[in-house]
Scaffold this motif. Structure first.
Motif, PDB file in Angstrom:
ATOM      1  N   UNK A  50       0.839  -1.205   0.000  1.00 30.62           N
ATOM      2  CA  UNK A  50       0.000   0.000   0.000  1.00 30.62           C
ATOM      3  C   UNK A  50       0.871   1.251   0.000  1.00 30.62           C
ATOM      4  N   UNK A  51       0.398   2.319  -0.618  1.00 36.21           N
ATOM      5  CA  UNK A  51       1.144   3.585  -0.635  1.00 36.21           C
ATOM      6  C   UNK A  51       0.151   4.740  -0.518  1.00 36.21           C
ATOM      7  N   UNK A  52      -0.476   4.881   0.659  1.00 39.81           N
ATOM      8  CA  UNK A  52      -1.578   5.833   0.814  1.00 39.81           C
ATOM      9  C   UNK A  52      -1.163   7.283   1.024  1.00 39.81           C
ATOM     10  N   UNK A  53       0.007   7.527   1.624  1.00 42.23           N
ATOM     11  CA  UNK A  53       0.347   8.907   1.969  1.00 42.23           C
ATOM     12  C   UNK A  53       1.858   9.138   1.913  1.00 42.23           C
ATOM     13  N   UNK A  54       2.287  10.287   2.470  1.00 43.72           N
ATOM     14  CA  UNK A  54       3.701  10.671   2.392  1.00 43.72           C
ATOM     15  C   UNK A  54       4.541  10.107   3.529  1.00 43.72           C
ATOM     16  N   UNK A  55       3.965   9.288   4.375  1.00 44.65           N
ATOM     17  CA  UNK A  55       4.724   8.678   5.480  1.00 44.65           C
ATOM     18  C   UNK A  55       4.595   7.165   5.420  1.00 44.65           C
ATOM     19  N   UNK A  56       5.727   6.487   5.485  1.00 44.99           N
ATOM     20  CA  UNK A  56       5.732   5.026   5.466  1.00 44.99           C
ATOM     21  C   UNK A  56       5.965   4.512   6.881  1.00 44.99           C
ATOM     22  N   UNK A  57       5.091   3.630   7.317  1.00 52.21           N
ATOM     23  CA  UNK A  57       5.251   2.981   8.613  1.00 52.21           C
ATOM     24  C   UNK A  57       5.779   1.575   8.383  1.00 52.21           C
ATOM     25  N   UNK A  58       6.862   1.261   9.060  1.00 52.77           N
ATOM     26  CA  UNK A  58       7.385  -0.096   8.915  1.00 52.77           C
ATOM     27  C   UNK A  58       7.936  -0.589  10.248  1.00 52.77           C
ATOM     28  N   UNK A  59       7.957  -1.904  10.394  1.00 51.06           N
ATOM     29  CA  UNK A  59       8.412  -2.519  11.646  1.00 51.06           C
ATOM     30  C   UNK A  59       9.261  -3.746  11.333  1.00 51.06           C
ATOM     31  N   UNK A  60      10.211  -4.000  12.187  1.00 55.87           N
ATOM     32  CA  UNK A  60      11.112  -5.141  12.027  1.00 55.87           C
ATOM     33  C   UNK A  60      10.973  -6.043  13.241  1.00 55.87           C
ATOM     34  N   UNK A  61      10.568  -7.277  12.991  1.00 54.75           N
ATOM     35  CA  UNK A  61      10.495  -8.285  14.050  1.00 54.75           C
ATOM     36  C   UNK A  61      11.810  -9.040  14.063  1.00 54.75           C
ATOM     37  N   UNK A  62      12.495  -8.961  15.186  1.00 57.16           N
ATOM     38  CA  UNK A  62      13.850  -9.507  15.257  1.00 57.16           C
ATOM     39  C   UNK A  62      14.084 -10.139  16.620  1.00 57.16           C
ATOM     40  N   UNK A  63      15.343 -10.475  16.896  1.00 55.51           N
ATOM     41  CA  UNK A  63      15.727 -11.049  18.189  1.00 55.51           C
ATOM     42  C   UNK A  63      17.175 -10.682  18.467  1.00 55.51           C
ATOM     43  N   UNK A  64      17.517 -10.582  19.737  1.00 61.41           N
ATOM     44  CA  UNK A  64      18.896 -10.266  20.118  1.00 61.41           C
ATOM     45  C   UNK A  64      19.801 -11.492  20.091  1.00 61.41           C
TER      46      UNK A  64
END
Length: 625
Positions: free
Chosen positions: A182-196
């Motif tokens: 999706x590309x709805x607006x001028x701000x991109x929300x993203x998240x990274x699921x990771x582990x230490x």
């Protein structure tokens, strides 16, 4: 890495995955352009490796290999899928599912010149996402080098393509990823699921390397207000029936509410699952504390530095090492501790509880069940964790016309040393820093300045070594001038280190303290001595008419010394006179003795005057006639 219980955890059945595992397949559009009998749009499932062209599209000619190679499990001849001419379209290899893992098929096709791979399902079922399982150890040697996109198509569609290709018909398709995110607006929300956890094999290495390389781009986007980033960590929980088992106590915190499988699958040694939970929570709190202070991007600095400075393999994966990294980045350690809370209390941790809720899929987004997982605009990213590929996917999430400059500049570079010196060591007095900016992000590396080599970890200290080290900031050693006198703890003859000069004591770096030799009775201690301390030494005087001898720390009389030397002088004069007189007498007697001997010898050959006179006397008297 897939979130599944380790063999040990399966044996004890002590941990349960906290989510149901609802998986959503991310798709792209596939349109047949020719022949006319097949023209139309079809769905395809994006592979979970390689480089999907997010925001773009590709026009390709389909080619199916010979019957013996339809699965693509063996290497193809060189340039087997290469386009026939520069006017022809690039080739997409059409392979059958089965016989080997998906990643190997794509790897072999890429090496033979394919620009893309379509895998036709061998069974009638809904589309699935192609991935490389953990047990495929061979894939770890090449999966990060797969640089082409791939997708799975339904069996019925694959059969139609193969029927047309069997007729020697040219089949042209268009693969389109422009609407995959999706590309709805001028701000991109993203998240990274990771582990230490950094000891889970290739999957851990991939996510660690990605964080290091993507850090500069992520921070630039965040500081410019173009993106909103959030890190996440998956946790498990213990069932009520197994809450009091040894496994739950060692792998969980907060009485079994938040768990991670044992990193090395051995409960008896090494790190435990709860160690990983605590570091995951600490990293989450670093983000929250940084975000509260308006600097959410500090998370990237902390995680990348933590993996460098506190790895499990060096037994540095602990709270002490972690908090040193936090301090080096200028974050308040106390606030991070308060955010983490008490892991031993029998109650929920609000941050970890929120993570458990967040990993359950909402709307079109599926549950997070694989690490690492990147989600952009609430849609799961498919493809390898590569800086340019991920950046392209994020850029495809901006509304047209609102793209930030970084999305239009492939040579993006940030100088991280300009902010907090990149968290590296720095000596302000000598203007020497260990921060070195590179295209992939800053590194903390002790420098060479004016021919002087500095050595250290680059984060907390760098030390000058070599003969010329005292020329730069006095080698990092103590130095002070008083009353026109200068003392230094840097010795050019030493390769490294700082030693307080004689008359001082201390660490040699921060300070050297004057020793009061008089008070400590370490000098000038004879009965006739009078000691007076001074900076860097002492003065010692003797009472009365005495002279102080420093080497023996004693006093001697000046008069006695003068008489002694006078007496010695007289004795020497007498000895000299007697020696001269003896020599004169010796020479006189020797000469007289030699004269006598010579006369005796000569008398044997010729009469001497005296002998003639004697003869005349012995002759008889006669009268002259």
């Amino acid at each position: 890495m897939r979130l599944r219980p380790t063999p040990v955890l399966l044996l004890f059945c002590s941990l349960l995955l906290s989510v149901s595992g609802r998986f959503v397949v991310e798709k792209n559009s596939l349109t047949v352009l020719a022949p006319s009998s097949l023209v139309g749009r079809h769905d395809s499932a994006i592979g979970n490796f390689g480089a999907p062209d997010y925001g773009g599209s590709m026009v390709l000619d389909v080619k199916v290999p010979a019957k013996d190679d339809v699965h693509g499990c063996k290497p193809f001849p060189a340039d087997y899928f290469k386009r026939t001419s520069h006017k022809a379209n690039p080739t997409v290899a059409l392979l059958d599912r089965g016989e080997c893992y998906f990643a190997l098929k794509v790897w072999n096709a890429q090496n033979a010149g394919a620009a893309c791979v379509l895998v036709a399902d061998d069974r009638t079922e809904p589309l699935i996402t192609m991935d490389s399982p953990e047990e495929d150890e061979e894939a770890a040697t090449y999966i990060d080098d797969i640089s082409i996109p791939s997708a799975l198509i339904e069996k019925s569609f694959g059969d139609k393509l193969k029927e047309e290709l069997a007729k020697k018909t040219t089949v042209t398709v268009k693969l389109d990823w422009s609407e995959s995110l999706p590309h709805p607006d001028e701000n991109v929300e993203y998240e990274l699921w990771t582990s230490s956890n950094d000891e889970c094999g290739p999957k851990c290495d991939t996510q660690i390397n990605f964080i290091k390389k993507f850090k500069g781009a992520a921070q630039l986007l965040e500081k410019g207000g173009y993106t909103t980033f959030t890190p996440h960590y998956i946790t498990w929980y213990c069932s009520d029936s197994s809450m009091e088992t040894e496994q739950c106590r060692t792998q969980c915190i907060n009485h079994g509410r938040y768990c991670v499988p044992d990193p090395d699958h051995d409960f008896a040694k090494g790190y435990q699952g709860k160690d990983v939970v605590m570091e995951n929570l600490r990293q989450l709190c670093v983000f929250k504390v940084g975000n509260a202070s308006g600097k959410p991007w500090v998370w990237w600095d902390y995680v990348s530095d933590f993996h460098i400075r506190c790895p499990m393999r060096e037994n540095k994966y602990n709270q002490d090492c972690a908090e040193k990294v936090i301090e080096s980045l200028g974050l308040p350690v106390k606030e991070v501790r308060n955010c983490m809370g008490d892991p031993d209390v029998d109650e929920e941790n609000k941050h970890l509880k929120a993570e458990q809720v967040a990993q359950v899929g909402q709307g079109e987004r599926g549950d997070v069940t694989i690490l690492p997982t990147l989600i952009i605009n609430d849609r799961q990213y498919r493809g390898k964790l590569d800086k340019s590929t991920v950046l392209g996917a994020i850029c495809s999430g901006f509304r047209e016309g609102t793209d930030p400059p970084v999305c239009l500049d492939e040579d993006m570079q940030t100088n991280e040393c300009l902010v907090n010196n990149g968290g590296c060591w720095k000596n302000d007095e000598a203007n020497v820093t260990a921060c070195k900016d590179t295209f992939r992000g800053r590194i903390c590396e002790c420098p060479v300045v004016q021919g002087v080599q500095f050595q250290g970890d680059g984060y907390t200290y760098c030390e000058a070594i070599g003969p010329a080290r005292c020329s730069i900031n006095n080698g990092g050693c103590w130095k002070e001038t008083r009353h026109g006198q200068t003392f230094s703890a840097c010795h050019p003859s030493h390769m490294k280190g700082c030693d307080c000069p004689p008359g001082f004591r201390g660490d040699g770096k921060l300070h050297c303290e004057d020793i009061n030799e008089c008070a400590e009775k370490s000098a000038c201690q004879c009965a006739e001595c009078n000691c007076k301390d001074k900076w860097g030494g002492y003065d010692c005087a003797c009472k009365g008419n005495l002279l102080y001898i420093k080497e023996q720390d004693t006093c001697i009389g000046k008069g006695i010394g003068s008489s002694f030397w006078n007496m010695l002088f007289i004795v020497l004069v007498i000895i000299a006179v007697m020696s001269l007189a003896g020599y004169v007498i010796y020479r006189h007697r020797l000469r007289a003795y030699m004269d006598t001997e010579i006369r005796a010898i000569m008398a044997q050959y010729m009469p001497l005057d005296e002998e003639n006179d004697d003869d005349d006397i012995r002759q008889p008297l006669r009268a002259d006639i």
